[in-house]
Motif scaffolding. Structure first.
Motif, short mmCIF file in Angstrom:
data_model
loop_
_atom_site.label_atom_id
_atom_site.label_comp_id
_atom_site.label_asym_id
_atom_site.label_seq_id
_atom_site.Cartn_x
_atom_site.Cartn_y
_atom_site.Cartn_z
N CYS A 1 0.85 -1.20 0.00
CA CYS A 1 0.00 0.00 0.00
C CYS A 1 0.88 1.25 0.00
CB CYS A 1 -0.93 -0.02 1.21
SG CYS A 1 -2.12 -1.37 1.20
N PHE A 2 1.18 1.75 -1.18
CA PHE A 2 2.06 2.90 -1.33
C PHE A 2 1.50 4.16 -0.69
CE2 PHE A 2 3.92 0.14 -4.49
CZ PHE A 2 5.25 0.51 -4.54
N TYR A 3 0.20 4.37 -0.82
CA TYR A 3 -0.41 5.60 -0.32
C TYR A 3 -0.39 5.64 1.20
CZ TYR A 3 -1.80 5.54 -5.16
OH TYR A 3 -1.76 5.47 -6.52
N GLN A 4 -0.63 4.50 1.81
CA GLN A 4 -0.54 4.41 3.27
C GLN A 4 0.89 4.64 3.73
OE1 GLN A 4 -2.29 0.88 4.95
NE2 GLN A 4 -1.22 1.12 6.89
N ALA A 5 1.84 4.07 2.98
CA ALA A 5 3.26 4.26 3.32
C ALA A 5 3.64 5.74 3.24
CB ALA A 5 4.13 3.43 2.39
N ASN B 1 4.77 8.16 6.18
CA ASN B 1 6.19 8.46 5.97
C ASN B 1 7.08 7.23 6.14
OD1 ASN B 1 8.18 10.32 5.21
ND2 ASN B 1 8.72 10.76 7.35
N LYS B 2 6.65 6.12 5.57
CA LYS B 2 7.41 4.88 5.63
C LYS B 2 8.21 4.69 4.35
CE LYS B 2 4.26 2.37 8.72
NZ LYS B 2 3.39 1.18 8.86
N LYS B 3 9.19 3.79 4.39
CA LYS B 3 10.04 3.53 3.24
C LYS B 3 9.28 2.78 2.16
CE LYS B 3 14.37 3.38 5.88
NZ LYS B 3 15.55 2.55 6.25
N MET B 4 9.57 3.11 0.90
CA MET B 4 8.93 2.46 -0.23
C MET B 4 9.94 1.90 -1.23
SD MET B 4 5.98 5.23 -1.22
CE MET B 4 7.27 6.44 -1.64
N ARG B 5 11.20 2.22 -1.06
CA ARG B 5 12.22 1.87 -2.04
C ARG B 5 12.23 0.37 -2.33
NH1 ARG B 5 16.24 4.73 -3.96
NH2 ARG B 5 15.95 6.31 -2.32
N GLY B 6 12.20 0.03 -3.61
CA GLY B 6 12.27 -1.36 -4.03
C GLY B 6 10.96 -2.11 -4.01
N LEU C 1 6.17 9.53 -4.90
CA LEU C 1 5.57 8.27 -5.33
C LEU C 1 6.08 7.88 -6.72
CD1 LEU C 1 3.50 5.99 -4.90
CD2 LEU C 1 1.76 7.51 -5.86
N ILE C 2 6.07 8.84 -7.63
CA ILE C 2 6.53 8.56 -9.00
C ILE C 2 8.00 8.16 -8.99
CG2 ILE C 2 6.90 9.56 -11.28
CD1 ILE C 2 4.50 11.41 -10.68
N SER C 3 8.80 8.86 -8.19
CA SER C 3 10.24 8.59 -8.18
C SER C 3 10.55 7.19 -7.67
CB SER C 3 10.97 9.64 -7.33
OG SER C 3 10.68 9.47 -5.95
N HIS C 4 9.68 6.65 -6.82
CA HIS C 4 9.91 5.31 -6.27
C HIS C 4 9.20 4.22 -7.06
CE1 HIS C 4 12.25 6.19 -2.67
NE2 HIS C 4 11.45 7.22 -2.43
N THR C 5 8.50 4.60 -8.12
CA THR C 5 7.79 3.60 -8.92
C THR C 5 8.75 2.89 -9.86
OG1 THR C 5 5.69 4.83 -8.84
CG2 THR C 5 5.97 3.25 -10.64
N ILE C 6 8.77 1.58 -9.80
CA ILE C 6 9.64 0.77 -10.65
C ILE C 6 8.95 0.53 -11.99
CG2 ILE C 6 10.73 -1.50 -10.92
CD1 ILE C 6 11.08 -1.56 -7.89
N GLY C 7 9.64 0.86 -13.07
CA GLY C 7 9.11 0.69 -14.42
C GLY C 7 9.80 1.67 -15.35
N ASP C 8 9.64 1.47 -16.65
CA ASP C 8 10.26 2.40 -17.59
C ASP C 8 9.25 3.32 -18.25
OD1 ASP C 8 9.17 0.58 -19.50
OD2 ASP C 8 11.04 -0.55 -19.46
N VAL C 9 7.97 2.94 -18.28
CA VAL C 9 6.91 3.83 -18.75
C VAL C 9 5.90 3.96 -17.61
CG1 VAL C 9 5.16 4.31 -20.51
CG2 VAL C 9 7.23 3.04 -21.13
N ILE C 10 5.87 5.12 -16.97
CA ILE C 10 5.01 5.33 -15.80
C ILE C 10 3.76 6.08 -16.25
CG2 ILE C 10 4.93 6.15 -13.43
CD1 ILE C 10 7.21 4.18 -14.01
#
Length: 255
Positions: free
Chosen positions: A82-86, A90-95, A125-134
């Motif tokens: 749950c990215f939005y809850q994180a 203010n929790k870590k989302m990296r990876g 949120l965007i910066s931590h999103t994994i992918g090449d086309v966001i």
């Protein structure tokens, strides 16, 4: 009480994420119900099907795709992060990622619907999103966020050709056209195109160049997709209708 649905998947061979630079794409409608979420989901699946891209879908607006695509069924027995809850806590989302059918889904779960992100949180949120086309679904925004749109590499403007919807979104369209003069790029998509639309009057009113036309999909196919927890593009009838226009959009985005 949840609706009893059956999860049906289209066969898919996932591709390995290769660490390409991100292409951030903002998808925004000029009126309510223009179809930004529908386009984001279908375009993501189109890109994933090519085997060349690792798309992600990120909800930056109101968000309703979690239920539409049956994410509770898709992630049954495995973690859905749950990215939005994180972000809210203010929790870590990296990876972290929510991979399914070759797409990284950053969607608001039912419990996260009330969370509203700040501009800075959306960028994080965007910066931590994994992918090449966001693909950033910006549906449900009460007003255009100029700063957020300017942070995108590409913008797709989605238009419902119903006259009342175009009149509703006229001011938003004018603002987006002004933004286009600053940026020099904009992809216009006329969604729900059908024989009832007067094409000449439509183009005269909008005054936009070379829009991509997406046909009005049979509502029965949309219902079929939701009852089977499928992305609409995986329904054969929908894929047949959308393959060419989605290819046009992809080509405009990437090349």
């Amino acid at each position: 009480m949840p609706v009893e649905r059956i999860l049906q998947r289209e066969a898919f061979q996932p591709e390995k994420y290769d660490g390409m630079d991100k292409l951030k794409v903002g998808i925004i409608g000029i009126s309510a119900g223009a179809g930004t979420g529908f386009l984001a989901g279908c375009l993501a699946r189109y890109l994933a099907n090519t085997g060349k891209y690792n798309p992600a879908v990120v909800e930056l607006g109101k968000g309703s795709l979690f239920d539409s695509f049956g994410m509770d069924k898709r992630f049954a027995g495995r973690q859905y992060f749950c990215f939005y809850q994180a972000l809210d806590e203010n929790k870590k989302m990296r990876g972290m990622r929510n991979m399914d059918e070759g797409i990284n889904w950053i969607l608001k779960s039912t419990e996260e619907r009330s969370i509203k992100l700040s501009f800075e949180q959306k960028l994080r949120l965007i910066s931590h999103t994994i992918g090449d086309v966001i693909l950033c679904d910006m549906s449900g925004e009460s007003e255009l966020n100029h700063e957020l749109l300017m942070s995108m590499d590409q913008i797709i403007t989605v238009i419902d050709p119903m006259p009342s919807k175009m009149l509703e979104g006229y001011q938003a369209l004018c603002s987006l056209k002004f933004l286009e003069t600053e940026r020099g790029d904009m992809i216009y998509v006329i969604n729900k195109m059908n024989r009832g639309v007067n094409r000449r009057q439509l183009l005269h009113f909008l005054k936009i160049r070379k829009p991509v036309f997406i046909p009005l999909v049979n509502p029965e196919s949309i219902y079929t997709a939701e009852y089977n927890c499928k992305i609409p593009y995986t329904v054969s009838e929908v894929k047949k209708e959308l393959q060419i226009p989605l290819g046009e959009i992809a080509a405009a985005l990437i090349f």
